[in-house]
Design a protein around this motif. Structure first.
Motif, mmCIF file in Angstrom:
data_model
loop_
_atom_site.group_PDB
_atom_site.id
_atom_site.type_symbol
_atom_site.label_atom_id
_atom_site.label_comp_id
_atom_site.label_asym_id
_atom_site.label_seq_id
_atom_site.Cartn_x
_atom_site.Cartn_y
_atom_site.Cartn_z
ATOM 1 N N VAL A 1 7.399 5.568 -0.901
ATOM 2 C CA VAL A 1 8.618 4.483 -1.237
ATOM 3 C C VAL A 1 9.731 5.147 -0.463
ATOM 4 N N HIS A 2 10.491 4.083 -0.605
ATOM 5 C CA HIS A 2 12.082 4.152 0.156
ATOM 6 C C HIS A 2 13.090 4.868 -0.748
ATOM 7 N N HIS A 3 12.921 6.002 -1.001
ATOM 8 C CA HIS A 3 13.953 6.604 -1.663
ATOM 9 C C HIS A 3 15.541 6.580 -1.440
ATOM 10 N N ARG B 1 0.976 -1.236 -0.017
ATOM 11 C CA ARG B 1 0.028 0.032 0.063
ATOM 12 C C ARG B 1 0.794 1.253 0.064
ATOM 13 N N ASN B 2 2.259 1.149 0.215
ATOM 14 C CA ASN B 2 3.312 2.248 0.429
ATOM 15 C C ASN B 2 3.737 2.627 -0.944
ATOM 16 N N THR B 3 2.813 3.350 -1.567
ATOM 17 C CA THR B 3 3.024 3.666 -3.152
ATOM 18 C C THR B 3 2.912 5.289 -3.248
ATOM 19 N N HIS B 4 2.780 6.124 -2.044
ATOM 20 C CA HIS B 4 2.592 7.321 -2.089
ATOM 21 C C HIS B 4 3.892 7.889 -2.845
ATOM 22 N N ALA C 1 11.468 0.450 -8.859
ATOM 23 C CA ALA C 1 10.996 -0.752 -8.297
ATOM 24 C C ALA C 1 11.672 -1.304 -7.033
ATOM 25 N N GLY C 2 13.005 -1.040 -6.827
ATOM 26 C CA GLY C 2 13.952 -1.033 -5.811
ATOM 27 C C GLY C 2 13.320 -0.377 -4.483
ATOM 28 N N ALA C 3 12.848 0.858 -4.778
ATOM 29 C CA ALA C 3 12.279 1.933 -3.937
ATOM 30 C C ALA C 3 10.813 1.274 -3.331
ATOM 31 N N ILE C 4 10.002 0.860 -4.221
ATOM 32 C CA ILE C 4 8.842 0.302 -4.030
ATOM 33 C C ILE C 4 8.805 -1.098 -3.078
ATOM 34 N N ALA C 5 9.832 -1.939 -3.496
ATOM 35 C CA ALA C 5 10.077 -3.150 -2.667
ATOM 36 C C ALA C 5 10.620 -2.948 -1.187
ATOM 37 N N ALA C 6 11.360 -1.775 -1.178
ATOM 38 C CA ALA C 6 11.793 -1.491 0.190
ATOM 39 C C ALA C 6 11.057 -0.596 1.204
ATOM 40 N N ALA C 7 9.765 -0.255 0.377
ATOM 41 C CA ALA C 7 8.884 0.592 1.123
ATOM 42 C C ALA C 7 8.271 0.071 2.550
ATOM 43 N N ASP C 8 7.953 -1.275 2.402
ATOM 44 C CA ASP C 8 7.345 -1.825 3.742
ATOM 45 C C ASP C 8 8.396 -1.676 4.674
ATOM 46 N N GLY C 9 9.613 -1.352 4.500
ATOM 47 C CA GLY C 9 10.769 -1.456 5.530
ATOM 48 C C GLY C 9 10.354 0.019 6.293
#
Length: 265
Positions: free
Chosen positions: A258-260, A205-208, A240-248
Motif C-alpha cells: 500500500v502507499h504509506h 492486488r497491491n495489499t501487501h 483506505a486512502g493508502a490502498i486506493a493509492a497503491a496502484d500508483g
C-alpha cells in the motif's frame, strides 16, 4: 512531548510489511517510531523465502534498551513466530508496565506463506492476548485463534469477536478485508458494544502489509492521545486512502505494498 510508538515485529526485506511498514506508518501519522526486531524474513512481493528467528533473550534485550530510555506511548506487536519469543515479549511488557498494546496476530502473509508455527498459536492465545488493549485479527486469523470456521457474515464476525474478547484483550477489531461485497467492514468489539467501521472495497492486488499498516496506524493514533474508537476509525480511513493509492506505485511483480505516504508524496 513527542509522541512515540514502538513496533515489536518481524522485518520484511521487501519493505512492504512488518517493521518497515510499521515505521513508515508511524512517520506518515506524525509519530516517532522505535523498533524491536523479533524475526528476519527473506521476503518480497511474491512471497516469503525464509524466516530467521531472533533469539528470545535478544528480543528481551531490545525491549529493555528501548523501554528503559524512551517514553513509549503505545506498542504495536506483529509477527512473533516462536513460543519463546512470545513469552519474552509478554514478560517485557509486564516488566516495564506497558498497557497500551495493539496486537496484530500475524499468521499468514498476503502471499499465503505461513508466518506462525503451530505450537506458537496456543502461547499467543494464552500469554499475550490478555495483555492487549486491542487485538486486530483478520477473518482467517480470528478463526485460527478460536479453532472455528472463517466467519462469512457480520453476525458471525460479531460472535467471534465476542469469543476473542473473553480470552482477555480489552477490545477486538475483527477485520473484514478478506470478505466480499462492495464495502470492507470491520467490527470493533468492546464490552460496552460493537462499532461498525466501513470503507469502500478497492479492487487492487497491491495489499501487501495492510494488516501491519492498520494496526500500526491505530497504535500511532493512540500514542497521540486518541481514544480507541477514534484511533480505529482514523486508521481505517487513512488505510483506505493508502490502498486506493497503491496502484500508483510500481513495486515488484507480486502483491505490491500500500502507499504509506499517499498524503505526503
Amino acid at each position: 512531548m513527542t509522541a512515540i510508538a514502538l513496533t515489536i515485529a518481524g522485518s520484511d526485506s521487501g519493505g512492504g510489511a512488518g517493521i518497515q511498514a510499521d515505521l513508515k506508518t508511524f512517520s506518515a501519522r506524525g509519530v516517532y517510531g522505535a523498533s524491536v526486531i523479533a524475526a528476519l524474513t527473506a521476503q518480497n512481493t511474491r512471497g516469503v523465502q525464509g524466516i530467521h528467528d531472533v533469539p528470545a533473550e535478544f528480543v528481551a534485550a531490545q525491549m529493555d534498551s528501548v523501554l528503559s530510555d524512551l517514553k513509549v506511548d503505545a506498542v504495536k506487536i506483529g509477527m512473533l513466530s516462536r513460543p519463546a519469543v512470545i513469552e519474552a515479549v509478554a514478560a517485557g511488557l509486564a516488566r516495564h508496565g506497558v498497557t497500551r498494546v495493539v496486537l496484530d496476530p500475524v499468521m499468514v502473509a498476503a502471499s499465503g506463506d505461513k508466518l506462525l508455527s503451530d505450537d506458537a498459536v496456543e502461547t499467543l492465545r494464552t500469554v499475550l492476548l490478555p495483555r492487549a488493549l486491542l487485538l486486530t485479527p483478520n477473518l482467517p486469523e480470528a478463526a485460527a485463534l478460536l479453532g472455528a470456521p472463517v466467519a462469512e457474515d457480520e453476525d458471525a464476525m460479531r460472535a467471534q469477536g465476542e469469543r476473542l474478547l473473553a480470552l482477555g484483550p480489552e477490545a477486538v477489531l475483527i477485520k473484514g478485508g478478506h470478505g466480499s461485497g462492495p464495502e470492507s467492514v470491520d467490527l470493533l468489539v468492546e464490552p460496552r458494544g460493537v462499532t461498525r467501521l466501513v470503507a469502500p472495497r478497492i479492487a487492487t492486488r497491491n495489499t501487501h502489509g495492510t494488516g501491519c499498516t492498520l494496526s500500526s496506524a491505530i497504535a500511532a493514533e493512540l500514542a497521540k492521545g486518541a481514544s480507541l474508537a477514534e484511533a480505529a476509525r482514523t486508521a481505517k480511513e487513512w488505510l483506505a486512502g493508502a490502498i486506493a493509492a497503491a496502484d500508483g506505485l510500481e513495486i515488484g511483480s507480486g502483491h505490491g505494498p500500500v502507499h504509506h505516504f499517499h498524503g505526503i508524496w
